[in-house]
Enzyme design. Structure first.
Site, mmCIF file in Angstrom:
data_model
loop_
_atom_site.group_PDB
_atom_site.id
_atom_site.type_symbol
_atom_site.label_atom_id
_atom_site.label_comp_id
_atom_site.label_asym_id
_atom_site.label_seq_id
_atom_site.Cartn_x
_atom_site.Cartn_y
_atom_site.Cartn_z
ATOM 1 N N GLY A 194 25.471 74.147 -11.820
ATOM 2 C CA GLY A 194 26.231 75.349 -11.464
ATOM 3 C C GLY A 194 27.678 75.014 -11.163
ATOM 4 N N LEU A 249 7.536 55.699 -23.589
ATOM 5 C CA LEU A 249 8.159 56.291 -22.384
ATOM 6 C C LEU A 249 7.292 57.457 -21.937
ATOM 7 C CD1 LEU A 249 10.654 56.740 -20.400
ATOM 8 C CD2 LEU A 249 11.449 58.400 -22.082
ATOM 9 N N HIS A 302 23.603 74.932 -17.149
ATOM 10 C CA HIS A 302 22.220 74.523 -17.408
ATOM 11 C C HIS A 302 22.056 74.019 -18.841
ATOM 12 C CE1 HIS A 302 21.208 75.800 -13.489
ATOM 13 N NE2 HIS A 302 21.293 77.095 -13.717
ATOM 14 N N ASP A 348 21.176 67.640 -10.336
ATOM 15 C CA ASP A 348 21.860 68.658 -9.555
ATOM 16 C C ASP A 348 23.323 68.730 -9.978
ATOM 17 O OD1 ASP A 348 22.118 70.649 -7.730
ATOM 18 O OD2 ASP A 348 21.852 69.377 -5.964
#
Ligand code: IPE
Ligand code: MG
Length: 225
Positions: free
Chosen positions: A5, A113, A19, A2
């Site tokens: 923006g 992974l 992004h 998060d």
């Protein structure tokens, strides 16, 4: 992941630039996990609620996904990454679903992974899909209600076969789960950092892991004397 923006906002850049920088942070984090010997990493790339964003931003996010899956796939495959996707693919553009299927198939033999990408994922949506599938099996006489155990539910989640997360890390100072892995998070440790996702790096990951190791996990039992 998060804060993309806000990262762009403080720089006077369009959200898409945030992004893009966030995608670079994903690359760094994958590399750091491999160096640190982490075997499972799940990233929340697009939630079932992110469709509420403006169409232009959704297109930017989907475009980045296309670009990065195509661009990174060979290298991830070569480095031993197994790619998996969780979420409902039905609302995703067909070409991305094809890319997802190809990526999962190409890397299915890898084990170093497991990188799980949550795309059009929502924990409540996942549980509702499982409930519908179970109800339909019971109605068809293929499943007895008594056979619906925690294990059966876990085996029908999008994450079937993956271990529950030990650590859930959220960036950008928000302290909520936002519909991520609701069932699977039952005993996860939560770490919140004010760092915006595009700024996230190996040092932040190591700090979160250190914090994780300081926690006393009892799973409902009492601590040994
Ligand atoms: C996360 O950053 C982007 C994803 C949907 C993956 P945001 O776009 O939510 O960034 P903020 O919250 O506006 O800063
Ligand atoms: Mg956000």
């Amino acid at each position: 992941m998060d804060g993309n923006g806000r990262w762009a906002g403080v720089r006077g850049l369009p959200r898409a630039a945030g992004h893009q920088a966030g995608a670079e942070a994903v690359r760094r984090t994958i590399r750091a996990c491999m160096e640190l010997g982490i075997e499972f990493l799940t990233i929340y790339a697009f939630s079932s609620e992110n469709w509420k964003r403006p169409t232009g931003e959704i297109d930017d996010l989907l475009g980045l996904m296309r670009f990065y899956i195509r661009k990174e796939l060979r290298e991830l495959a070569a480095r031993g990454v197994r790619l998996r996707f969780i979420g409902d693919p039905r609302r995703m553009p067909g070409d991305i679903v094809t890319l997802m299927e190809e990526a999962a198939a190409l890397t299915s033999g890898n084990a170093r992974l497991t990188l799980t990408v949550a795309l059009n994922y929502g924990g409540r949506d996942e549980l509702a899909r499982v409930a519908r599938a179970i109800a339909s099996d019971v109605a068809a006489g293929m499943l007895r209600p008594e056979a619906v155990t925690q294990e059966l539910i876990a085996d029908r989640l999008d994450t079937a076969g993956l271990p529950d997360p030990d650590l859930i890390l959220r960036t950008s100072g928000e302290q909520r789960l936002s519909n991520f892995l609701l069932w699977q998070a039952a005993y996860a440790e939560f770490v919140f950092t004010p760092v915006l996702w595009p700024d996230f790096g190996r040092a932040d990951l190591e700090e979160a892991i250190e914090e994780f190791h300081s926690r006393d996990r009892r799973y409902g039992a009492v601590a040994p004397a």
